[in-house]
Design an enzyme around this catalytic site. Structure first.
Site, PDB file in Angstrom:
ATOM      1  N   HIS A 127       0.761  -1.238   0.166  1.00 33.83           N
ATOM      2  CA  HIS A 127       0.054   0.023  -0.036  1.00 33.83           C
ATOM      3  C   HIS A 127       0.716   1.289   0.057  1.00 33.83           C
ATOM      4  O   HIS A 127       0.351   2.390  -0.076  1.00 33.83           O
ATOM      5  CB  HIS A 127      -0.866  -0.017   1.153  1.00 33.83           C
ATOM      6  CG  HIS A 127      -0.200   0.153   2.333  1.00 33.83           C
ATOM      7  ND1 HIS A 127       0.531  -0.973   3.120  1.00 33.83           N
ATOM      8  CD2 HIS A 127      -0.049   1.313   3.334  1.00 33.83           C
ATOM      9  CE1 HIS A 127       1.031  -0.358   4.427  1.00 33.83           C
ATOM     10  NE2 HIS A 127       0.655   0.883   4.267  1.00 33.83           N
TER      11      HIS A 127
HETATM   12  N1  UDP Z   1      -2.741  -5.319   9.882  1.00 37.15           N
HETATM   13  C1  UDP Z   1      -3.777  -5.916  10.299  1.00 37.15           C
HETATM   14  N2  UDP Z   1      -4.593  -6.264   9.204  1.00 37.15           N
HETATM   15  C2  UDP Z   1      -4.139  -6.227   7.886  1.00 37.15           C
HETATM   16  C3  UDP Z   1      -3.186  -5.841   7.541  1.00 37.15           C
HETATM   17  C4  UDP Z   1      -2.203  -5.367   8.500  1.00 37.15           C
HETATM   18  O1  UDP Z   1      -4.276  -6.032  11.269  1.00 37.15           O
HETATM   19  O2  UDP Z   1      -5.337  -6.607   6.808  1.00 37.15           O
HETATM   20  C5  UDP Z   1      -1.663  -4.765  10.956  1.00 37.15           C
HETATM   21  C6  UDP Z   1      -0.321  -5.525  10.882  1.00 37.15           C
HETATM   22  O3  UDP Z   1      -0.454  -6.626  11.842  1.00 37.15           O
HETATM   23  C7  UDP Z   1       0.598  -4.410  11.540  1.00 37.15           C
HETATM   24  C8  UDP Z   1      -0.043  -3.071  11.136  1.00 37.15           C
HETATM   25  O4  UDP Z   1      -1.404  -3.451  10.410  1.00 37.15           O
HETATM   26  O5  UDP Z   1       0.287  -4.380  12.951  1.00 37.15           O
HETATM   27  C9  UDP Z   1       0.621  -2.587   9.837  1.00 37.15           C
HETATM   28  O6  UDP Z   1      -0.068  -1.617   9.291  1.00 37.15           O
HETATM   29  P1  UDP Z   1       0.240  -0.831   7.978  1.00 37.15           P
HETATM   30  O7  UDP Z   1       1.027  -1.991   7.254  1.00 37.15           O
HETATM   31  O8  UDP Z   1      -0.943  -0.478   7.582  1.00 37.15           O
HETATM   32  O9  UDP Z   1       1.011   0.399   8.306  1.00 37.15           O
HETATM   33  P2  UDP Z   1       2.628   0.597   8.136  1.00 37.15           P
HETATM   34  O10 UDP Z   1       3.337  -0.260   9.513  1.00 37.15           O
HETATM   35  O11 UDP Z   1       3.273   0.271   6.931  1.00 37.15           O
HETATM   36  O12 UDP Z   1       3.117   1.915   8.512  1.00 37.15           O
END
Ligand code: UDP
Length: 377
Positions: free
Chosen positions: A206
């Protein structure tokens, strides 16, 4: 101590949940939780409060439409109003989103000290809006909480004073370790999707720099399909919109792709734990994969989580077809996987308690004030 926590996006609800729980346990602390509204769908926001057993936010600004400038601008205006009314002793922000930087700027302009969780991370790449948000927030904070010695060293090299930094582990590790058993017992996702342990890869994708450019997104998806392996893909709303706009829906119809809506935390942890390989451009998931001892391929040209690369739990592949194929063959080779160092560099799962105790201690010692060192020569 009156503390105002600012959240807004999915990873923030997760990494802040154990901090919120700990604050609620402290007799000397009063919590106000402000949600900017950046993520608003049921499965990108609400589900995390119920699943992780924290109260819903006290205030929701419902700001989620517009360009980066419009979002940050609207948030600044509304957060300033809340801060002027509530007059907290400190504002607590996390990570690297528009909500983080808006909260930080609004607070410091009112001379309210800022505490930044996950300080010192750098991708050294300004194509990522997150890099701008995290750097600027670090440099307006009074207390900078780091997850590892690499992050601490980075801050020191940028001129941050040592006693403004508090190095502890990562609160996302706390959440994984505290919920792993629950995920095993309560999640039915493997049965629902008809999956068995180790029989699939798990994908998330994403990041703006991957999905907003058709010339990059299309080849990534085609390469993943060409791996010719079952891939479970809980699709982020941002990517869903871009795929529609670029008319790439046909790729998601491929039989190798098992598409789902964004999932709740317990289901997602259960899917990570049972995957043979995780493919992601998420920050948080690179750490969760290490914590769960699942090999990870990062679909980015750089990462802030350098320890995962050093230990071999994670391989950076960008959008490069050859690198993706090579990394998958490394992680499907048992001998190579057996050599990976799974020691967790991000703490023991008790970081949140240490962080909250430290915040309170510093407040009681009169140290939670906006720094004026720049003015006094
Ligand atoms: N996550 C979730 N459901 C999903 C995808 C991700 O609960 O369908 C959780 C994942 O376990 C992690 C967090 O969301 O704790 C990551 O979020 P994201 O990838 O949106 O953000 P980033 O870490 O890239 O900022």
């Amino acid at each position: 101590m009156k503390i105002l926590i600012i959240s807004g996006a999915r990873p923030q609800f997760i990494k802040l949940a154990p901090i919120i729980k700990q604050i609620l346990k402290e007799d000397d602390m009063k919590l106000i939780h402000l949600h900017t509204g950046q993520h608003f769908d049921e499965n990108m926001s609400k589900i995390f409060f119920s699943e992780l057993n924290i109260p819903p936010p006290d205030i929701n600004l419902n700001i989620n439409r517009g360009s980066h400038a419009e979002l940050v601008g609207k948030m600044l205006i509304d957060i300033e109003k809340v801060l002027s009314k509530e007059k907290p002793d400190a504002v607590f922000v996390a990570g690297d989103t528009n909500s983080t930087i808006a909260g930080g700027i609004a607070a410091i302009k009112l001379l309210i000290p800022v505490i930044h969780l996950e300080s010192g991370l750098r991708s050294f790449d300004y194509r990522m809006p997150e890099e701008i948000n995290r750097r600027l927030t670090d440099h307006l904070s009074t207390l900078l909480i780091t997850t590892s010695s690499t992050a601490t060293r980075t801050l020191l090299s940028e001129g941050i004073k040592k006693d403004w930094i508090f190095q502890t582990g990562d609160t996302m590790v706390d959440v994984v370790l505290n919920n792993l058993e629950r995920a095993k017992n309560e999640s039915k996702i493997l049965q629902t999707l008809n999956l068995t342990n180790q029989a699939y890869f798990l994908l998330t994708l994403h990041r703006q720099e991957n999905v907003d450019d058709k010339e990059r997104l299309e080849p990534i998806l085609k390469t993943l399909i060409d791996l010719n392996h079952k891939i479970v893909y809980p699709i982020h709303p941002r990517t869903r919109n871009r795929i529609k706009e670029f008319k790439l829906d046909y790729l998601l119809k491929n039989e190798n792709i098992i598409l789902t809506e964004p999932l709740g935390y317990l289901d997602f942890i259960q899917l990570q734990e049972n995957a043979s390989i995780i493919l992601t451009d998420s920050g948080g998931i690179q750490k969760e994969a290490l914590t769960l001892k699942v090999p990870c391929l990062t679909l980015r040209d750089n990462t802030e989580w350098v320890e995962t690369l050093e230990q071999g739990t994670n391989i950076l592949v960008g959008a490069d077809r050859e690198k993706i194929f090579d990394a998958v063959s490394v992680f499907t080779d048992k001998q190579k996987v057996d050599k990976i160092d799974w020691t967790n560099p991000y703490g023991d799962g008790k970081s949140s308690e240490r962080i909250v105790k430290e915040v309170l201690k510093r407040f009681k010692e009169g140290k939670m004030v906006v720094p004026t060192h720049f003015m006094v020569k």
